[in-house]
Scaffold this motif. Structure first.
Motif, mmCIF file in Angstrom:
data_model
loop_
_atom_site.group_PDB
_atom_site.id
_atom_site.type_symbol
_atom_site.label_atom_id
_atom_site.label_comp_id
_atom_site.label_asym_id
_atom_site.label_seq_id
_atom_site.Cartn_x
_atom_site.Cartn_y
_atom_site.Cartn_z
ATOM 1 N N ASP A 64 0.755 -1.221 -0.083
ATOM 2 C CA ASP A 64 -0.095 0.149 -0.160
ATOM 3 C C ASP A 64 1.018 1.014 0.045
ATOM 4 O O ASP A 64 1.600 1.691 1.017
ATOM 5 C CB ASP A 64 -0.737 0.008 1.285
ATOM 6 C CG ASP A 64 -1.675 1.299 1.198
ATOM 7 O OD1 ASP A 64 -1.848 2.072 0.442
ATOM 8 O OD2 ASP A 64 -2.005 1.362 2.436
ATOM 9 N N ILE A 66 -0.229 4.386 -1.143
ATOM 10 C CA ILE A 66 -1.306 5.460 -1.642
ATOM 11 C C ILE A 66 -0.663 7.021 -1.517
ATOM 12 O O ILE A 66 -0.999 7.497 -2.222
ATOM 13 C CB ILE A 66 -2.556 5.360 -0.943
ATOM 14 C CG1 ILE A 66 -3.536 6.193 -1.633
ATOM 15 C CG2 ILE A 66 -2.494 5.678 0.604
ATOM 16 C CD1 ILE A 66 -4.889 5.979 -1.304
ATOM 17 N N THR A 67 0.026 7.056 -0.530
ATOM 18 C CA THR A 67 0.703 8.651 -0.270
ATOM 19 C C THR A 67 1.610 8.965 -1.260
ATOM 20 O O THR A 67 1.326 10.238 -1.744
ATOM 21 C CB THR A 67 1.255 8.628 1.319
ATOM 22 O OG1 THR A 67 0.593 7.976 2.222
ATOM 23 C CG2 THR A 67 1.937 10.054 1.432
ATOM 24 N N ASN A 71 -2.812 6.051 -5.796
ATOM 25 C CA ASN A 71 -3.379 4.727 -6.073
ATOM 26 C C ASN A 71 -3.701 3.790 -4.989
ATOM 27 O O ASN A 71 -2.599 3.660 -4.364
ATOM 28 C CB ASN A 71 -2.948 4.156 -7.237
ATOM 29 C CG ASN A 71 -2.609 5.348 -8.429
ATOM 30 O OD1 ASN A 71 -3.735 5.786 -8.849
ATOM 31 N ND2 ASN A 71 -1.564 5.214 -9.291
ATOM 32 N N GLU A 72 -4.863 3.287 -4.756
ATOM 33 C CA GLU A 72 -4.944 2.286 -4.027
ATOM 34 C C GLU A 72 -4.390 0.922 -4.702
ATOM 35 O O GLU A 72 -4.229 0.828 -5.748
ATOM 36 C CB GLU A 72 -6.386 1.965 -3.837
ATOM 37 C CG GLU A 72 -7.396 2.843 -3.236
ATOM 38 C CD GLU A 72 -7.194 2.703 -1.789
ATOM 39 O OE1 GLU A 72 -6.455 1.986 -1.192
ATOM 40 O OE2 GLU A 72 -7.730 3.901 -1.146
ATOM 41 N N SER A 73 -4.033 -0.160 -3.665
ATOM 42 C CA SER A 73 -3.312 -1.149 -4.214
ATOM 43 C C SER A 73 -4.306 -1.907 -5.142
ATOM 44 O O SER A 73 -5.609 -2.015 -5.025
ATOM 45 C CB SER A 73 -3.012 -2.116 -3.186
ATOM 46 O OG SER A 73 -2.175 -1.445 -2.057
ATOM 47 N N ASP A 98 -0.177 1.617 4.491
ATOM 48 C CA ASP A 98 0.773 2.965 4.245
ATOM 49 C C ASP A 98 0.607 3.896 5.540
ATOM 50 O O ASP A 98 -0.310 4.460 6.048
ATOM 51 C CB ASP A 98 0.215 3.839 3.016
ATOM 52 C CG ASP A 98 1.429 4.963 2.801
ATOM 53 O OD1 ASP A 98 1.934 5.334 3.532
ATOM 54 O OD2 ASP A 98 1.220 5.235 1.563
ATOM 55 N N ARG A 101 -1.114 7.041 5.898
ATOM 56 C CA ARG A 101 -2.710 7.348 5.956
ATOM 57 C C ARG A 101 -2.897 8.043 7.316
ATOM 58 O O ARG A 101 -4.034 8.543 7.590
ATOM 59 C CB ARG A 101 -3.299 6.028 5.894
ATOM 60 C CG ARG A 101 -3.166 5.375 4.805
ATOM 61 C CD ARG A 101 -3.921 3.848 4.583
ATOM 62 N NE ARG A 101 -4.031 3.305 3.141
ATOM 63 C CZ ARG A 101 -5.049 3.420 2.314
ATOM 64 N NH1 ARG A 101 -6.249 4.451 2.644
ATOM 65 N NH2 ARG A 101 -5.145 2.842 1.083
ATOM 66 N N GLN A 128 6.841 3.858 -0.130
ATOM 67 C CA GLN A 128 6.094 4.653 0.771
ATOM 68 C C GLN A 128 6.356 5.987 1.175
ATOM 69 O O GLN A 128 5.574 6.748 1.453
ATOM 70 C CB GLN A 128 5.489 3.508 2.012
ATOM 71 C CG GLN A 128 4.838 2.561 1.533
ATOM 72 C CD GLN A 128 4.625 1.422 2.941
ATOM 73 O OE1 GLN A 128 5.487 1.411 3.551
ATOM 74 N NE2 GLN A 128 3.528 0.786 2.998
#
Length: 293
Positions: A64, A66-67, A71-73, A98, A101, A128
């Motif tokens: 993950d 996303i930061t 994008n989401e996994s 991540d 989050r 990440q």
């Protein structure tokens, strides 16, 4: 899990495809193909079949990030955990959350542990975009430590972004294993796995693993024929109970890894420790007793 049937436990494998996808797009592995060649994208059931055929168990996870990526996994933690529950003889599901989050990461991790039974967590500091010893990540580690689960951290060079303009935005500095020394001090009861031969920081990884009793090293992502000599020497002696077999599948297959591993100059008693026994101890798995024992 009947561990007596297992020849090895691969502690580092990636799930790159979802069972809900109508077709494999290849996007998850395109950036790695230049480094590792053609990479198959397997779903959790396909990974289970692959490892069952080899009488192995495997730790499976996504990443993950996303930061950094926005994008989401491609494959969710929930899917990996739920699908892995169908193959408890073969698969050990880890999650990836991540740290960027923030407070949501803590809630997500707690839910994945309590509702989905994940067995550990995977972090990729370069992907990440965070230093592992950043106090902002500590509330997430607290949840993992409270549950008594291991945390696996990518270290060193990475194929992610390699050869792309600006390295695809990947910053290698985040994955110096020395950052994990702080984490090991502040979370002394949380098992930590330093993933990969930590090029160019192999000595730092060996120092941390040798000094902190709950820190392990997995050997994934590199063919054993390319292992730095100091890694082989310590795996054969001081760190023989702290080193774990990992392939980084599908970037590197366990078949290729094991073929090259067989050629390493290791003591006979060390090989089963690396391939299986150290992981059994780390994950709390116990070999069933025979009538003789």
């Amino acid at each position: 899990m009947d561990t007596s049937r297992l020849t090895a436990i691969d502690v580092h494998t990636h799930v790159l495809a979802s069972v809900t996808e109508k077709e494999r797009t290849g996007t998850a592995s395109d950036s790695l193909a230049k480094v590792f060649g053609s990479i198959p994208e397997l779903t959790v059931p396909e990974l289970a079949e692959y490892y069952r055929e080899r009488n192995m168990a495997a730790v499976v996870f996504t990443v993950d990030s996303i930061t950094r990526t926005g994008n989401e996994s491609r494959v969710s933690n929930e899917e990996i955990a739920e699908q892995s529950a169908e193959y408890p003889d073969t698969l050990i599901p880890f999650a990836s959350v991540d740290p960027g989050r923030g407070a949501a990461a803590v809630r997500i991790a707690r839910r994945l542990i309590e509702d989905h039974g994940v067995r550990g967590f995977k972090f990729h500091p370069s992907d990440q975009g965070f230093f592992p010893n950043d106090p902002a990540a500590y509330p997430l580690y607290e949840v993992i430590a409270e549950a008594g689960l291991p945390a696996l951290f990518h270290s060193g060079q990475t194929g992610v972004g390699a050869g792309q303009r600006g390295g695809g935005g990947i910053r290698l500095k985040y994955s110096n294993p020395m950052h994990l020394d702080d984490v090991a001090v502040d979370f002394p009861d949380m098992p930590i796995i330093i993933a990969h031969p930590s090029v160019p920081w192999q000595d730092e990884a060996l120092a941390v693993a040798g000094h902190k009793p709950q820190v392990y090293i997995d050997l994934s992502g590199w063919s054993p024929k390319y292992f730095p000599p100091q890694l082989v020497a310590q795996a054969n002696s001081l760190l023989k109970t702290k080193v774990l077999f990992g392939s980084d599948f599908p970037a590197l297959t366990p078949d290729r890894w094991l073929s090259d591993f067989a050629k390493l100059d290791l003591k006979d008693e060390v090989r089963p420790l690396i391939l299986k026994e150290n992981a059994l101890r780390l994950f709390g798995l116990v070999e069933p007793k025979t009538e003789e024992s």
